[in-house]
Design a protein around this motif. Structure first.
Motif, PDB file in Angstrom:
ATOM      1  N   ALA A   1     -35.067  88.162 -44.427  1.00 34.62           N
ATOM      2  CA  ALA A   1     -34.630  89.451 -43.878  1.00 34.62           C
ATOM      3  C   ALA A   1     -35.601  89.935 -42.798  1.00 34.62           C
ATOM      4  N   LEU A   2     -36.888  89.776 -43.059  1.00 37.38           N
ATOM      5  CA  LEU A   2     -37.892  90.211 -42.086  1.00 37.38           C
ATOM      6  C   LEU A   2     -37.846  89.369 -40.820  1.00 37.38           C
ATOM      7  N   TRP A   3     -37.964  88.050 -40.980  1.00 37.31           N
ATOM      8  CA  TRP A   3     -38.168  87.217 -39.791  1.00 37.31           C
ATOM      9  C   TRP A   3     -36.895  87.011 -38.986  1.00 37.31           C
ATOM     10  N   PHE A   4     -35.742  87.021 -39.636  1.00 36.88           N
ATOM     11  CA  PHE A   4     -34.502  86.954 -38.856  1.00 36.88           C
ATOM     12  C   PHE A   4     -34.280  88.244 -38.076  1.00 36.88           C
ATOM     13  N   THR A   5     -34.661  89.386 -38.674  1.00 35.15           N
ATOM     14  CA  THR A   5     -34.551  90.662 -37.947  1.00 35.15           C
ATOM     15  C   THR A   5     -35.499  90.694 -36.753  1.00 35.15           C
ATOM     16  N   ILE A   6     -36.744  90.261 -36.970  1.00 32.14           N
ATOM     17  CA  ILE A   6     -37.722  90.242 -35.877  1.00 32.14           C
ATOM     18  C   ILE A   6     -37.271  89.285 -34.783  1.00 32.14           C
ATOM     19  N   GLY A   7     -36.771  88.117 -35.168  1.00 33.93           N
ATOM     20  CA  GLY A   7     -36.241  87.189 -34.173  1.00 33.93           C
ATOM     21  C   GLY A   7     -35.078  87.792 -33.407  1.00 33.93           C
ATOM     22  N   GLY A   8     -34.213  88.532 -34.117  1.00 36.35           N
ATOM     23  CA  GLY A   8     -33.092  89.198 -33.455  1.00 36.35           C
ATOM     24  C   GLY A   8     -33.542  90.234 -32.448  1.00 36.35           C
ATOM     25  N   ILE A   9     -34.606  90.977 -32.795  1.00 38.05           N
ATOM     26  CA  ILE A   9     -35.142  91.964 -31.842  1.00 38.05           C
ATOM     27  C   ILE A   9     -35.642  91.261 -30.581  1.00 38.05           C
ATOM     28  N   GLY A  10     -36.287  90.113 -30.756  1.00 40.51           N
ATOM     29  CA  GLY A  10     -36.747  89.352 -29.598  1.00 40.51           C
ATOM     30  C   GLY A  10     -35.595  88.883 -28.731  1.00 40.51           C
ATOM     31  N   LEU A  11     -34.514  88.423 -29.359  1.00 40.48           N
ATOM     32  CA  LEU A  11     -33.355  87.952 -28.606  1.00 40.48           C
ATOM     33  C   LEU A  11     -32.670  89.108 -27.869  1.00 40.48           C
ATOM     34  N   VAL A  12     -32.494  90.247 -28.542  1.00 47.39           N
ATOM     35  CA  VAL A  12     -31.887  91.416 -27.886  1.00 47.39           C
ATOM     36  C   VAL A  12     -32.737  91.878 -26.710  1.00 47.39           C
ATOM     37  N   SER A  13     -34.058  91.864 -26.888  1.00 48.06           N
ATOM     38  CA  SER A  13     -34.951  92.247 -25.784  1.00 48.06           C
ATOM     39  C   SER A  13     -34.801  91.289 -24.607  1.00 48.06           C
ATOM     40  N   ALA A  14     -34.659  89.996 -24.897  1.00 52.30           N
ATOM     41  CA  ALA A  14     -34.475  89.016 -23.822  1.00 52.30           C
ATOM     42  C   ALA A  14     -33.165  89.258 -23.076  1.00 52.30           C
ATOM     43  N   LEU A  15     -32.095  89.542 -23.816  1.00 50.69           N
ATOM     44  CA  LEU A  15     -30.818  89.833 -23.177  1.00 50.69           C
ATOM     45  C   LEU A  15     -30.903  91.113 -22.352  1.00 50.69           C
ATOM     46  N   GLY A  16     -31.604  92.110 -22.871  1.00 52.20           N
ATOM     47  CA  GLY A  16     -31.802  93.338 -22.100  1.00 52.20           C
ATOM     48  C   GLY A  16     -32.569  93.090 -20.813  1.00 52.20           C
ATOM     49  N   MET A  17     -33.547  92.186 -20.883  1.00 54.14           N
ATOM     50  CA  MET A  17     -34.314  91.853 -19.688  1.00 54.14           C
ATOM     51  C   MET A  17     -33.445  91.163 -18.653  1.00 54.14           C
ATOM     52  N   LEU A  18     -32.586  90.268 -19.098  1.00 53.65           N
ATOM     53  CA  LEU A  18     -31.664  89.604 -18.172  1.00 53.65           C
ATOM     54  C   LEU A  18     -30.723  90.609 -17.519  1.00 53.65           C
ATOM     55  N   ALA A  19     -30.247  91.583 -18.297  1.00 53.04           N
ATOM     56  CA  ALA A  19     -29.364  92.609 -17.732  1.00 53.04           C
ATOM     57  C   ALA A  19     -30.087  93.466 -16.706  1.00 53.04           C
TER      58      ALA A  19
END
Length: 403
Positions: A373-391
Motif C-alpha cells: 500500500a505504501l510503495w505502490f502509492t508512492i510510486g503512483g505519486i511519482g508517475l502522476v508527477s511525471a505526467l504533470g511535468m509532461l503536460a
C-alpha cells in the motif's frame, strides 16, 4: 608529446568543470564545506533522546517545531534574497545557523530546546533560495543545468563524508557535532562574503507584490505542485524507508545502511559523468523521465525483502535522482524574472519543506496498511508527477523561447 589517450581525461574534466565563473566555484566550495560539516540534523533524534533524555513523544514535538520553522524559512529567504541581496542573505543565514546550532547544543531544558529548534528550522536553509538565485545570476542559461548539477554533486559528496564522520564523533560527544556544524557554516558565510559579488539586479529591492507576484504565475505554481510530488516521493528515504526495511522487512540497521550507501556512491561517481549530456536535453522531458524512474524504483521497494533486493531498488530510484539533478533549478531560473529569482526559488523550496512535514503523515498510515500500500502509492505519486511535468512541458518551452 602527450598521447591522445592521456588527453582524453583532461578534455573530459575540462568539459565537466570548465567555463564556469570563479564566483560560482567559491559558492560551490562553500557549499561543500557546509555539507562536510552537516552533522547535527541526521542525528537529532538520537541526540534528543539519548543526550537530553527526552521521550520519543517529546522528541517528536521538537522535530515538529523544527518543521514549522522550515515552512517559514523558504518564503522569508526568497524575499530577503530579492530585497537585501543574495550575498547578504546567504552569509547572514549561515551566521544565524551557527548561532542557532550552538544554542541548541547548550540547551538543556525543553523550552530552550524548543526555542532553539524553531530558530534553527527558520535559519538553517535560508541560504538555499539565495544560492539558487546566485547561480541563475552568474551562469548563462545554457550552462545552468551543469552548474546546478555540480552543486547537487558537491552537496552529496559533502553529506556522505559528514555523515560518516558525524557517526564517529557522536560517540565522543554530541557537542563536537554542534561546534563543527557551526564552524562550517561560518566558513561558508565568510567565503561567500569575500569571494562572491552581489548579483541582485539594481533597483529591484522594492519589487512590488511580494509572493503574490509568484503565486499569480500559474506555470510556476503548477511546477511547484510537481516538485511537491517529487519531494513527497524522495522524503520517504528519511521517513518510512528505514522503518519499512528494519521493522517490516526485518533487515538490520547495518544491512540497511550498507544498501543506502549505494545511493551516495552512485551519485558521486555517475552524476558528474552524465550532467553535461543531460543538460543538453529538454528540461521538462528530462525532469519527467527522472520522476518516472524514481517512482518506479520506490514502487519496486514493495518486493524488497533482502539487502541485495533493496540495493537494486535504490539503484533504480537513484538513477532517477541523478536524471533530475540540476534540472529543477534550471526550470525555476528560466521561469523567474531576474528581480524575483529569490522569491521563485523560495516557493520551490517551500515544496520541499512542506513535503518534510507531509511525508510521514502520508507514509505512516499507509505502512500500517502494508508495504505494498505504501510503495505502490508512492510510486503512483511519482508517475502522476511525471505526467504533470509532461503536460507542463509546452508552457515551459514557450517561456524559454520568449525569454
Amino acid at each position: 608529446m602527450k598521447s591522445a589517450t592521456a588527453e582524453k581525461p583532461v578534455s573530459f574534466l575540462r568539459a565537466q568543470v570548465g567555463g564556469l565563473p570563479r564566483p560560482f566555484w567559491a559558492l560551490w566550495g562553500g557549499t561543500l564545506v557546509n555539507r562536510l560539516g552537516t552533522m547535527v540534523m541526521p542525528f537529532t533524534g538520537v541526540y534528543l533522546t539519548q543526550s537530553r533524555g527526552l521521550s520519543v513523544t517529546a522528541a517528536g514535538l521538537v522535530m515538529a517545531v523544527f518543521g514549522a520553522g522550515s515552512l517559514l524559512s523558504q518564503p522569508l529567504a526568497g524575499t530577503l534574497a530579492d530585497r537585501i541581496g543574495r550575498r547578504a542573505t546567504l552569509s547572514g543565514g549561515m551566521l544565524a545557523t551557527a548561532a542557532a546550532m550552538l544554542a541548541l547544543g547548550y540547551s538543556t531544558s525543553l523550552p530552550a530546546i524548543l526555542a532553539s529548534m524553531l530558530a534553527l528550522g527558520v535559519v538553517v536553509d535560508l541560504y538555499r533560495p539565495a544560492s539558487s538565485a546566485l547561480v541563475a545570476d552568474l551562469v548563462p542559461p545554457a550552462e545552468r543545468p551543469r552548474a546546478y548539477g555540480l552543486l547537487f554533486w558537491g552537496i552529496n559528496l559533502g553529506y556522505s563524508v559528514g555523515m560518516t564522520a558525524g557517526g564517529w564523533l557522536a560517540g565522543l560527544g554530541f557537542l563536537w557535532l554542534f561546534w563543527i556544524d557551526a564552524l562550517s557554516a561560518v566558513v561558508f558565510a565568510v567565503l561567500v562574503w569575500r569571494a562572491v559579488p552581489e548579483t541582485r539586479p539594481e533597483g529591484t529591492g522594492e519589487a512590488s507584490g511580494g509572493f503574490l507576484v509568484v503565486l499569480r504565475d500559474r506555470v510556476m505554481v503548477a511546477f511547484t505542485l510537481v516538485v511537491l510530488g517529487n519531494a513527497l516521493v524522495y522524503s520517504q528515504t528519511m521517513t518510512m524507508l528505514p522503518v519499512a526495511m528494519t521493522k517490516v522487512a526485518g533487515l538490520t540497521a547495518a544491512q540497511y545502511g550498507l544498501a543506502m550507501a549505494l545511493n551516495g556512491v552512485l551519485i558521486v561517481v555517475v552524476q558528474p559523468l552524465v550532467s553535461g549530456w543531460l543538460g543538453r536535453r529538454d528540461p521538462a522531458r528530462t525532469f519527467a523521465l527522472g520522476l518516472a524512474v524514481m517512482g518506479a524504483g520506490f514502487a519496486l521497494t514493495a518486493f524488497a525483502g533482502s539487502t541485495p533486493a533493496l540495493a537494486a531498488t535504490i539503484a533504480v530510484w537513484t538513477a532517477g535522482e541523478i536524471v533530475t539533478a540540476g534540472i529543477a533549478g534550471t526550470i525555476v531560473a528560466g521561469l523567474a524574472p531576474a528581480h524575483l529569482r529569490g522569491r521563485y526559488a523560495g516557493l520551490f523550496g517551500l515544496a520541499w519543506s512542506a513535503a518534510a512535514v507531509l511525508a510521514p503523515l502520508l507514509g505512516g498510515p499507509l505502512l500500517e496498511l502494508g508495504a505494498r500500500a505504501l510503495w505502490f502509492t508512492i510510486g503512483g505519486i511519482g508517475l502522476v508527477s511525471a505526467l504533470g511535468m509532461l503536460a507542463l512541458g509546452p508552457a515551459i518551452r514557450r517561456r524559454r523561447q520568449a525569454g
